[in-house]
Scaffold this motif. Structure first.
Motif, mmCIF file in Angstrom:
data_model
loop_
_atom_site.group_PDB
_atom_site.id
_atom_site.type_symbol
_atom_site.label_atom_id
_atom_site.label_comp_id
_atom_site.label_asym_id
_atom_site.label_seq_id
_atom_site.Cartn_x
_atom_site.Cartn_y
_atom_site.Cartn_z
ATOM 1 N N UNK A 57 0.818 -1.209 0.000
ATOM 2 C CA UNK A 57 0.000 0.000 0.000
ATOM 3 C C UNK A 57 0.854 1.263 0.000
ATOM 4 N N UNK A 58 2.176 1.120 0.187
ATOM 5 C CA UNK A 58 3.079 2.264 0.241
ATOM 6 C C UNK A 58 3.658 2.547 -1.136
ATOM 7 N N UNK A 59 3.764 3.824 -1.471
ATOM 8 C CA UNK A 59 4.282 4.214 -2.778
ATOM 9 C C UNK A 59 5.716 3.739 -2.974
ATOM 10 N N UNK A 60 6.523 3.748 -1.914
ATOM 11 C CA UNK A 60 7.912 3.313 -2.029
ATOM 12 C C UNK A 60 8.007 1.852 -2.481
ATOM 13 N N UNK A 61 7.129 1.001 -1.941
ATOM 14 C CA UNK A 61 7.145 -0.408 -2.339
ATOM 15 C C UNK A 61 6.734 -0.571 -3.794
ATOM 16 N N UNK A 62 5.726 0.171 -4.228
ATOM 17 C CA UNK A 62 5.297 0.091 -5.624
ATOM 18 C C UNK A 62 6.390 0.577 -6.560
ATOM 19 N N UNK A 63 7.185 1.530 -6.090
ATOM 20 C CA UNK A 63 8.321 1.997 -6.883
ATOM 21 C C UNK A 63 9.396 0.932 -6.958
ATOM 22 N N UNK A 64 9.624 0.225 -5.845
ATOM 23 C CA UNK A 64 10.671 -0.801 -5.806
ATOM 24 C C UNK A 64 10.401 -1.938 -6.782
ATOM 25 N N UNK A 65 9.129 -2.264 -7.008
ATOM 26 C CA UNK A 65 8.798 -3.400 -7.860
ATOM 27 C C UNK A 65 8.583 -2.992 -9.310
ATOM 28 N N UNK A 66 8.976 -1.760 -9.668
ATOM 29 C CA UNK A 66 8.865 -1.295 -11.053
ATOM 30 C C UNK A 66 7.421 -1.405 -11.562
ATOM 31 N N UNK A 67 6.481 -0.882 -10.798
ATOM 32 C CA UNK A 67 5.082 -0.961 -11.194
ATOM 33 C C UNK A 67 4.847 -0.287 -12.538
ATOM 34 N N UNK A 68 5.583 0.778 -12.827
ATOM 35 C CA UNK A 68 5.405 1.497 -14.090
ATOM 36 C C UNK A 68 5.619 0.607 -15.304
#
Length: 604
Positions: A422-433
């Motif tokens: 749910x944290x933006x940092x985690x979504x960034x870590x997994x290359x969500x883009x």
């Protein structure tokens, strides 16, 4: 093959009322069967709901033997074991099998090794919710390849496309593709399930059809999901002006800043400042023997030689003024120290990143087109197995460092990131883009909804990354689908319950899948001699079922294209698709002789 018989009525015992158990009770009661439910500690609301449905509920206080006795095991026709633990289901199933060897016993056992042993040695029908539900979740990332089904010896695909223009389904998609559902563009009406080919659709209506892959390519030339324009692919938090070469440089600069720590950035800045100062000093003070000055490129070259202490003899401070030679000493000492510091910090950064990634804490920087799986339970690990089997890379996000499945998914080649999705940092870590799809599969409905909303917020206007959302409660799943616009909401209870009911009644379930937003069951029915389907024409069958193909008794060939005037005979095999309640009702209809079929005349 087993048949649902119309002998002594008997009742069905359902042991366990949490979630799936309640759904099984609901289906059985809807089919007109008597149900006795054993409460093994379900929440009070589930017990009240089972009673409201018409089931008789007995407590489970004195062990499985007493509970089965109170539930009337002696007169039961089947037992469905759905305890919250594998041990409870195993105990009840084995006891029921020992006391009534001829009884149909169906059990949910999550541990695969135990399930195989019980299935082979005890003769118990073992089903697993994770194995049943995972294919419907994996559909979300399939894209234009659709969902594959095997009908007898032929593999067909289910795809959802937009109607190209107004017209009849027959005129738009021909006679080979089988319509399964139609969702109107206004979104206000319920989907039309298993419609006839004479149904009129409008341009843009979502039509789910089934057919061979080659036929799809001929009838519907392109079902590829269009790539959204650049403005739509812009993720949340990425402002305008971030496209083009300058935008790429800025994004690269931010990525470098995120990947480096403060010490390394300061050391790099100091080293660059020293180099720029040296270039200016050399251009102003350095003179060749003939009096010529250094060019900027010569000054840069000589500065790099001096700091790196790798002079080639093409430039020298020997014949230069004393102040410039003294400056050269400071440049060599300071440059060597700064260069060594930068090398050390950079090496530490690279080693730390690799170590963190191997431990599940780092950023997955090298993946593109991967599938992100949030939550590593029994359903999550099955999805990881299915996706990795297709060669698509997988990144798992899990909060529990002691999760029992971590070693298993790492062995499959999946990368693991430990963190809160749910944290933006985690979504960034997994290359969500750059992900291909996201599957949110924790065991908590509220957490899944929170993660899905966080993912949608991060993606912003992008629509090319499907998000598959697992929700156990089917009513909540329907509400979330309508309220938030998620198109891949999957209720595991909704998917699994028909399998358990079908196994209890003798229906051979072959698969569960979604046609658009409509969950459908795919099964094989063998026509009972003298039953309700013996001698029935397909257009006389009740409900919204669709007979896909028929293998007539004594024939090896499967008739792929069937007509409404096709007549079923005893021992024919019919491959049928439809909503689970309708399909189970069809099986019920087959169990009744023609005189007892719904709507049949009762005589003078």
């Amino acid at each position: 093959m087993n048949h649902l018989v119309a002998g002594p009525p008997g009742h069905v015992i359902v042991h366990g009322l949490e979630g799936l158990g309640l759904r099984v009770v609901e289906h059985l009661v809807a089919l007109g069967l008597e149900v006795v439910a054993v409460d093994d500690g379900a929440r009070p609301g589930a017990v009240q709901a089972a009673s409201a449905l018409g089931a008789t509920v007995v407590p489970h206080h004195d062990g499985a033997a007493a509970a089965l006795g109170a539930a009337g095991l002696r007169d039961a026709r089947a037992v469905v074991c759905l305890s919250s633990t594998d041990l409870g289901a195993l105990e009840t199933a084995l006891l029921a099998r020992r006391l009534r060897p001829e009884l149909t016993v169906v059990a949910q056992i999550r541990n695969q090794a135990v399930a195989r042993a019980v299935r082979a040695d005890a003769g118990i029908l073992v089903l697993d919710v994770a194995t049943i539900a995972s294919p419907a979740i994996v559909e979300a990332y399939l894209g234009e390849r659709g969902h594959g089904l095997r009908i007898a010896d032929e593999v067909v695909q289910v795809r959802t496309v937009a109607a190209p223009r107004d017209g009849l389904l027959r005129d738009l998609f021909g006679e080979v593709l089988v319509p399964l559902s139609v969702q109107r563009t206004d979104g206000t009406s319920d989907p039309v399930v298993c419609p006839g080919r004479d149904l009129e659709v409008h341009a843009g209506d979502a039509v789910s059809l089934l057919g061979p892959a080659a036929t799809w390519d001929e009838v519907v030339p392109s079902t590829r999901t269009p790539v959204p324009p650049a403005s739509a692919r812009r993720s949340a938090g990425q402002p305008r002006g971030e496209h083009g070469p300058s935008g790429a440089v800025r994004r690269w600069g931010r990525a470098v800043a995120r990947a480096t720590d403060t010490r390394l950035r300061r050391a790099l800045a100091t080293l660059l400042g020293l180099g720029l100062t040296s270039i200016i000093v050399l251009m102003a003070g350095y003179r060749e023997a003939d009096g010529t000055r250094m060019t900027p490129l010569d000054a840069l070259y000589f500065t790099a030689e001096t700091i790196g202490t790798i002079g080639y003899g093409d430039f020298s401070f020997r014949a230069q003024p004393s102040w410039l030679r003294a400056y050269a000493v400071l440049l060599m000492l300071a440059g060597a120290v700064l260069a060594a510091l930068v090398y050390a910090l950079l090496t530490n950064l690279l080693v730390s990143q690799r170590l963190q990634e191997s431990l599940g804490h780092g950023q997955v920087t090298d993946l593109r087109g991967h599938v992100i799986v949030v939550g590593l339970g029994s359903v999550g690990v099955r999805v990881v197995e299915s996706v990795t089997a297709t060669g698509v890379p997988v990144v798992v996000v899990e909060t529990d460092e002691t999760n029992r499945y971590l070693a298993q998914v790492r062995g499959l080649g999946a990368k693991v990131v430990l963190g809160d999705a749910t944290l933006a940092r985690t979504l960034e870590l997994v290359n969500l883009d750059r992900a291909r799809a996201v599957a949110v599969l924790t065991s908590d409905d509220l957490t899944n909804l929170e993660v899905a909303l966080a993912v949608r917020d991060w993606l912003g206007e992008r629509t090319d990354v499907p998000v598959a959302l697992r929700l156990a409660d089917r009513r909540l799943a329907s509400t979330v689908r309508q309220a938030f616009g998620f198109t891949h909401v999957r209720s595991t209870d909704e998917l699994a319950a028909p399998w358990f009911v079908g196994a209890t009644l003798g229906l051979e379930v072959l698969g569960t899948f979604f046609a658009g937003d409509v969950p459908l069951l795919y099964a094989r029915v063998q026509v009972t001699p003298g039953g309700g389907l013996d001698g029935a024409r397909l257009d006389a069958l009740t409900g919204r079922n669709r007979v896909l193909s028929v293998r007539h008794s004594g024939e090896h060939e499967v008739h792929r294209v069937v007509r409404r005037w096709t007549t079923l005979q005893a021992d024919d095999e019919a491959f049928v698709v439809g909503p689970h309640d309708e399909l189970l009702g069809l099986l019920r209809q087959d169990a009744l002789p023609p005189a007892r079929r719904p709507g049949a005349p009762t005589g003078p």
